[in-house]
Write a protein that holds these residues in place. Sequence first.
Motif, short mmCIF file in Angstrom:
data_model
loop_
_atom_site.label_atom_id
_atom_site.label_comp_id
_atom_site.label_asym_id
_atom_site.label_seq_id
_atom_site.Cartn_x
_atom_site.Cartn_y
_atom_site.Cartn_z
N PRO B 177 0.81 -1.23 0.00
CA PRO B 177 0.00 0.00 0.00
C PRO B 177 0.84 1.27 0.00
O PRO B 177 0.45 2.26 -0.63
N HIS B 253 -8.17 6.82 -2.67
CA HIS B 253 -9.22 7.70 -2.17
C HIS B 253 -8.90 8.28 -0.81
O HIS B 253 -9.47 9.28 -0.40
N TYR B 254 -7.96 7.65 -0.08
CA TYR B 254 -7.68 8.09 1.28
C TYR B 254 -6.77 9.31 1.33
O TYR B 254 -6.57 9.90 2.37
N LEU B 255 -6.16 9.67 0.19
CA LEU B 255 -5.24 10.82 0.21
C LEU B 255 -6.03 12.11 0.29
O LEU B 255 -7.14 12.21 -0.21
N PRO B 256 -5.43 13.14 0.93
CA PRO B 256 -6.10 14.43 0.93
C PRO B 256 -6.33 14.90 -0.51
O PRO B 256 -5.49 14.65 -1.38
#
Lengths: 264, 263
Positions: B177, B253-256
């Motif tokens: 990841p 999708h988890y990135l700012p």
Amino acid sequence: MPDLIRLEYRNVTMRFTQGASRLTAVEGVSIAVRDGEVVSLIGPSGCGKSTLLNIGSGLTAPSEGEAFVDGERVEGPNEHVAFMLQKDLLLPWRTVAENVMFGVEIQGVPAAERRRRAKSLLETLKLAEFSGHYPHQLSGGMRQRVALARTLAVDPTVLLLDEPFSAVDAQTRMVLQRELAQTLQRAGKTALLITHDLLEAVTLSDRVLVMSRRPGRIIDEIPIEIPGRDDPLKRRLHPKVAGYVNRLMERLDIGHLETTGAPV
Amino acid sequence: MNGSNHSLAIRGTTLSVALLIVFLTAWQWGPGLLRIPPFIIPPLSAVFNEAVRMWNVSGLAFHTGITAAEVLAGFILGSLLGASIGYLIGMSPTAEFALSPYILALQIAPKVAFAPLFILWMGFTIYPKILVAILIVFFPVMVNVLTAIRTVDPDLINLARAFKAKRAQIFWRIEFPASLPPLFAGLRIGSTLAVVGVVVGELVGGNAGLGYLLSFGEGQANTAMVFVAIVMLTLVGGLAYLLVILIELRVLHYLPKRAQMGF
């Protein structure tokens, strides 16, 4: 068993070889931490405090001597110990709840039990409403609370804490210190806390150990005889605190040259 | 903050559209005003008419399809190969040490120069084109994955080790990841490079694809045809790039949000 020894270093020496030069990080260190006790380790930068943490958690083997956790010789990473660093080490692709479950997931705890533990820890640490958030959405203090929850989730008997709050602002730090103290007290955990913060050492611990400059040795042991270890905010107002801090300053030679500000 | 982002998007889009209109206008009437002959720069309308003619007569759709298929195949295979080798080498310092001079040499060698060789080996088929694309896509993907694996925070690995993680767990839960953002950066580069590889292959030999139309148009001194081929190639490359971005938005999708924008 109040006198049961949870964490013990017996005559531990650690040497590193860097090219041609040999460096002794710690020398002949013996520490015994009793069940439920919180002991702080304080000393100048580079005195090998973090080396002791790595040895205790089984990540590195000492050059001489040995470490014991729960009476078992530390041969490698084990379930009895969990550590927490200055860096929160949260995985950015996992939500808060998933980060808390990271350790138990690796250890193969069943999914339902993992979720139960994460839920209860997040509630205790006032993070329940953020369980679906990602780390980048949290403040530094909240991230460190998540790291604490992850450390507690594996239910270790011994916590090794390496300057866990040194990267957060002073006010958040006081709040986190109180939460840590209450959590340790409630769960009856044993902890070795490495810190640079003299006041943190005095207010959070039952005992403070002072290390010398490299090669690091234990040069003093100060039992903190102030009641209320679970409330460091109240404890820091106690009249005896100044005396302990003063003694630590003397032992660490603070105010003289070269003792502060050295790079890690 | 959301409101200002929103107005930024509106202003930016307006400006983009305005620039496009200015550009197309200049293309249509600029050459005539500057007395540039149509065989040097044909006006927009001539290129458009040529595109319609090619669609009806010269099988523009067929050639575009061939090129797109080659780009897709080359990109997917090259990415898979690059990522796999990147992970393998990243996890074995010995392999990295032993292979690094060869990797560097292959990276410096201009990959498109292999196109004639591949055509000698495989004839005027689609395979040499795909192979050039694989070769050219391989490197940015591999290098990005390799760097990502090597720069994973050792404290994260230690954290996993302290929980008694096995090697495979460390890879799948941390290294893999952690490598995804750089992997996607490599894929973005790769998606545009795949078009380059395929076109060079088609230019060197064959009778299908936009590269073939490009050299055919050149032979006929049909400048408009060359322009049509260039526009279609840009569209194919743009679609490949868009595909990567869409997958990236889902996976990362988890990135700012800010980190995901930009090119």
